[in-house]
Design a protein around this motif. Structure first.
Motif, PDB file in Angstrom:
ATOM      1  N   PRO A  24     -39.363  67.988   3.745  1.00 40.06           N
ATOM      2  CA  PRO A  24     -39.254  68.306   2.504  1.00 40.06           C
ATOM      3  C   PRO A  24     -38.175  66.761   1.497  1.00 40.06           C
ATOM      4  CG  PRO A  24     -37.491  69.381   3.388  1.00 40.06           C
ATOM      5  CD  PRO A  24     -38.771  69.182   4.990  1.00 40.06           C
ATOM      6  N   ALA A  25     -38.199  66.696   0.961  1.00 38.54           N
ATOM      7  CA  ALA A  25     -38.061  65.260   0.096  1.00 38.54           C
ATOM      8  C   ALA A  25     -37.790  65.412  -1.058  1.00 38.54           C
ATOM      9  CB  ALA A  25     -38.749  64.211   0.674  1.00 38.54           C
ATOM     10  N   ILE A  26     -36.551  64.250  -1.759  1.00 44.73           N
ATOM     11  CA  ILE A  26     -36.665  64.040  -3.165  1.00 44.73           C
ATOM     12  C   ILE A  26     -37.352  62.614  -3.376  1.00 44.73           C
ATOM     13  CG2 ILE A  26     -34.805  63.434  -5.260  1.00 44.73           C
ATOM     14  CD1 ILE A  26     -34.653  66.576  -4.410  1.00 44.73           C
ATOM     15  N   PHE A  27     -38.492  62.769  -4.282  1.00 47.83           N
ATOM     16  CA  PHE A  27     -39.112  61.743  -4.882  1.00 47.83           C
ATOM     17  C   PHE A  27     -38.793  61.239  -5.992  1.00 47.83           C
ATOM     18  CE2 PHE A  27     -41.686  64.686  -1.870  1.00 47.83           C
ATOM     19  CZ  PHE A  27     -42.470  63.467  -1.061  1.00 47.83           C
ATOM     20  N   ILE A  62     -29.226  64.164  -0.051  1.00 49.53           N
ATOM     21  CA  ILE A  62     -28.847  64.155  -1.203  1.00 49.53           C
ATOM     22  C   ILE A  62     -27.915  65.008  -1.450  1.00 49.53           C
ATOM     23  CG2 ILE A  62     -29.935  64.623  -3.415  1.00 49.53           C
ATOM     24  CD1 ILE A  62     -31.095  62.275  -2.953  1.00 49.53           C
ATOM     25  N   LEU A  63     -28.227  66.530  -0.699  1.00 51.48           N
ATOM     26  CA  LEU A  63     -26.845  67.378  -0.901  1.00 51.48           C
ATOM     27  C   LEU A  63     -26.171  67.181  -0.305  1.00 51.48           C
ATOM     28  CD1 LEU A  63     -29.288  70.383   0.420  1.00 51.48           C
ATOM     29  CD2 LEU A  63     -28.687  69.568  -2.056  1.00 51.48           C
ATOM     30  N   GLN A  64     -25.707  65.712   0.739  1.00 49.35           N
ATOM     31  CA  GLN A  64     -24.951  65.388   1.730  1.00 49.35           C
ATOM     32  C   GLN A  64     -24.097  64.853   0.711  1.00 49.35           C
ATOM     33  OE1 GLN A  64     -27.009  64.662   5.215  1.00 49.35           O
ATOM     34  NE2 GLN A  64     -25.522  65.013   6.519  1.00 49.35           N
ATOM     35  N   LEU A  65     -24.795  63.919  -0.045  1.00 52.24           N
ATOM     36  CA  LEU A  65     -24.756  62.982  -0.615  1.00 52.24           C
ATOM     37  C   LEU A  65     -23.503  62.922  -2.208  1.00 52.24           C
ATOM     38  CD1 LEU A  65     -27.338  59.838  -0.989  1.00 52.24           C
ATOM     39  CD2 LEU A  65     -24.822  59.782  -0.044  1.00 52.24           C
ATOM     40  N   GLU A  93     -34.940  75.273  -0.809  1.00 51.34           N
ATOM     41  CA  GLU A  93     -35.687  75.137  -2.070  1.00 51.34           C
ATOM     42  C   GLU A  93     -35.191  73.821  -4.125  1.00 51.34           C
ATOM     43  OE1 GLU A  93     -39.634  76.528  -2.099  1.00 51.34           O
ATOM     44  OE2 GLU A  93     -40.017  76.939  -0.210  1.00 51.34           O
ATOM     45  N   GLU A  94     -34.592  74.630  -4.031  1.00 48.23           N
ATOM     46  CA  GLU A  94     -34.124  74.074  -5.470  1.00 48.23           C
ATOM     47  C   GLU A  94     -33.048  73.692  -5.396  1.00 48.23           C
ATOM     48  OE1 GLU A  94     -36.160  74.846  -8.179  1.00 48.23           O
ATOM     49  OE2 GLU A  94     -37.012  75.880  -7.177  1.00 48.23           O
ATOM     50  N   LEU A  95     -32.865  72.245  -6.197  1.00 46.59           N
ATOM     51  CA  LEU A  95     -31.564  72.031  -6.677  1.00 46.59           C
ATOM     52  C   LEU A  95     -30.896  72.934  -7.525  1.00 46.59           C
ATOM     53  CD1 LEU A  95     -32.722  68.163  -6.370  1.00 46.59           C
ATOM     54  CD2 LEU A  95     -32.013  69.924  -4.673  1.00 46.59           C
ATOM     55  N   THR A  96     -29.305  72.679  -7.401  1.00 40.88           N
ATOM     56  CA  THR A  96     -28.732  72.730  -8.594  1.00 40.88           C
ATOM     57  C   THR A  96     -28.710  72.089  -9.465  1.00 40.88           C
ATOM     58  OG1 THR A  96     -27.099  71.972  -8.125  1.00 40.88           O
ATOM     59  CG2 THR A  96     -26.831  74.132  -6.916  1.00 40.88           C
ATOM     60  N   ASP A  97     -27.785  72.487 -11.190  1.00 38.49           N
ATOM     61  CA  ASP A  97     -28.270  71.586 -12.317  1.00 38.49           C
ATOM     62  C   ASP A  97     -27.015  70.111 -11.913  1.00 38.49           C
ATOM     63  OD1 ASP A  97     -29.664  72.781 -13.633  1.00 38.49           O
ATOM     64  OD2 ASP A  97     -28.119  73.771 -14.716  1.00 38.49           O
ATOM     65  N   ALA A  98     -25.905  70.039 -11.087  1.00 39.52           N
ATOM     66  CA  ALA A  98     -25.550  68.619 -10.791  1.00 39.52           C
ATOM     67  C   ALA A  98     -26.155  68.079  -9.553  1.00 39.52           C
ATOM     68  CB  ALA A  98     -24.182  69.894  -9.764  1.00 39.52           C
ATOM     69  N   THR A 145     -38.370  64.511  -8.652  1.00 38.01           N
ATOM     70  CA  THR A 145     -39.201  65.952  -8.855  1.00 38.01           C
ATOM     71  C   THR A 145     -39.080  65.351  -6.691  1.00 38.01           C
ATOM     72  OG1 THR A 145     -41.048  67.041  -8.144  1.00 38.01           O
ATOM     73  CG2 THR A 145     -41.733  64.497  -8.214  1.00 38.01           C
ATOM     74  N   THR A 146     -39.377  67.449  -6.634  1.00 36.99           N
ATOM     75  CA  THR A 146     -39.229  67.238  -5.546  1.00 36.99           C
ATOM     76  C   THR A 146     -40.587  67.934  -4.415  1.00 36.99           C
ATOM     77  OG1 THR A 146     -38.607  69.847  -5.892  1.00 36.99           O
ATOM     78  CG2 THR A 146     -36.487  68.300  -4.935  1.00 36.99           C
ATOM     79  N   ASP A 147     -41.655  67.590  -5.499  1.00 40.33           N
ATOM     80  CA  ASP A 147     -42.965  68.466  -5.009  1.00 40.33           C
ATOM     81  C   ASP A 147     -44.060  66.729  -5.383  1.00 40.33           C
ATOM     82  OD1 ASP A 147     -45.313  69.265  -5.255  1.00 40.33           O
ATOM     83  OD2 ASP A 147     -45.595  70.477  -7.163  1.00 40.33           O
ATOM     84  N   PRO A 148     -44.686  66.251  -4.253  1.00 36.96           N
ATOM     85  CA  PRO A 148     -45.586  65.224  -4.549  1.00 36.96           C
ATOM     86  C   PRO A 148     -46.563  65.241  -5.146  1.00 36.96           C
ATOM     87  CG  PRO A 148     -44.783  66.147  -2.196  1.00 36.96           C
ATOM     88  CD  PRO A 148     -43.750  66.623  -3.372  1.00 36.96           C
TER      89      PRO A 148
END
Length: 312
Positions: free
Chosen positions: A86-89, A110-113, A129-134, A168-171
């Motif tokens: 699972p990644a951020i693209f 990303i969550l750690q940063l 799976e979902e990211l918060t707005d922040a 996106t998180t969806d390639p």
């Protein structure tokens, strides 16, 4: 997961005299030989980008982090996106490339940063799976910053300005690339707690790289005068906030020593007010103005700005 990948083999430039002029033009960017391509410029680009990523992560709150450049490889987009998940693209429109530039980072990174950016220690919360707005805003900001660093890494090879157009998180949403498109993939591994082993990946479609063979390379003398855009932006902002003393001399009366020694409380020294007065900034002549009033306060209206020694 096993991926189909083949190593990139450097090849010699064609020896035929008739091909030398064309090869000279493209030698910094791409070389072609029977059976494949080599991209000599990407080695130095990757080295510079690794240093830029290190500085960027450190600026976000992890001062001890190092970034190690791993080996490059070729693989299909489908294999690459599956191995990154699972990644951020991040996808960038990056002319003169005839296709996008892609970056990917593991979602836990990303969550750690985000945790460090907001004062934490990089603790990893429960995977979701979902990211918060922040987190989405942070991912977009990070993507823009990495785009600037990527442009700086390319600057002495090609005038490329990557513009972020998708996060996106969806390639599957990276619609500019097909599943069977071949990518040239560079990996950058973070070393040091709390990101040990986390990876940021940069991928170029091979078709895009082959398309820059006819592009003009940027002269090294021009690149020497360029600086890191983030550093330049921070420096410019800091300079704009510097406060400088602005002074003007309204009168310079002269009296004899005898009258000076005879002065007592209540005596008056007459002043002759000139029509124009000098304005200095930090002790240097800056402008000439006239004395007046604005909003009930004494004021000076600038009528002429002095030119420097180089007429600037």
């Amino acid at each position: 997961m096993t991926t189909s990948a083949k190593s990139v083999k450097a090849v010699k430039a064609p020896a035929a005299p008739t091909a030398q002029s064309a090869d000279t033009k493209a030698s910094l960017l791409l070389r072609k030989a029977e059976g494949g391509y080599a991209f000599p410029a990407l080695d130095s680009v990757a080295n510079q980008f690794a240093r830029s990523l290190r500085d960027l992560v450190r600026a976000l709150g992890a001062p001890a982090i190092q970034v190690e450049r791993a080996g490059a490889e070729q693989m299909s987009f489908a294999d690459w996106s599956a191995s990154a998940a699972p990644a951020i693209f991040w996808r960038y429109h990056a002319p003169p490339l005839k296709g996008p530039v892609l970056l990917a980072a593991a979602r836990p990174l990303i969550l750690q940063l985000v945790d460090i950016f907001y004062g934490g220690k990089g603790a990893l919360a429960a995977e979701r799976e979902e990211l918060t707005d922040a987190e989405e805003r942070f991912a977009a900001r990070l993507g823009r910053d990495m785009g600037l660093q990527l442009a700086a890494a390319w600057r002495d090879k090609l005038a490329m300005e990557p513009e972020l157009d998708c996060v996106t998180t969806d390639p599957a949403k990276l619609a500019a690339v097909r599943a069977d498109d071949e990518l040239f993939v560079q990996r950058f591994i973070l070393r040091g707690a709390p990101f040990e082993g986390r990876t940021i990946v940069c991928a170029y479609p091979l078709a895009s790289l082959r398309g820059i063979a006819g592009a003009e390379a940027v002269l090294e003398t021009q690149a020497a005068n360029d600086s890191d855009p983030l550093w330049s932006g921070a420096l410019n902002k800091a300079l704009r906030d510097v406060r400088l003393p602005v002074r003007s001399v309204l009168a310079r009366p002269e009296i004899s020593l005898v009258k000076l020694l005879a002065l007592a409380v209540g005596d008056i020294i007459p002043l002759t007010m000139p029509r124009h007065v000098p304005v200095t900034v930090a002790g240097r002549s800056f402008a000439v103005g006239s004395i007046g009033e604005a909003n009930g306060n004494a004021a000076i209206m600038i009528e002429h700005i002095e030119k420097g020694p180089n007429h600037e």
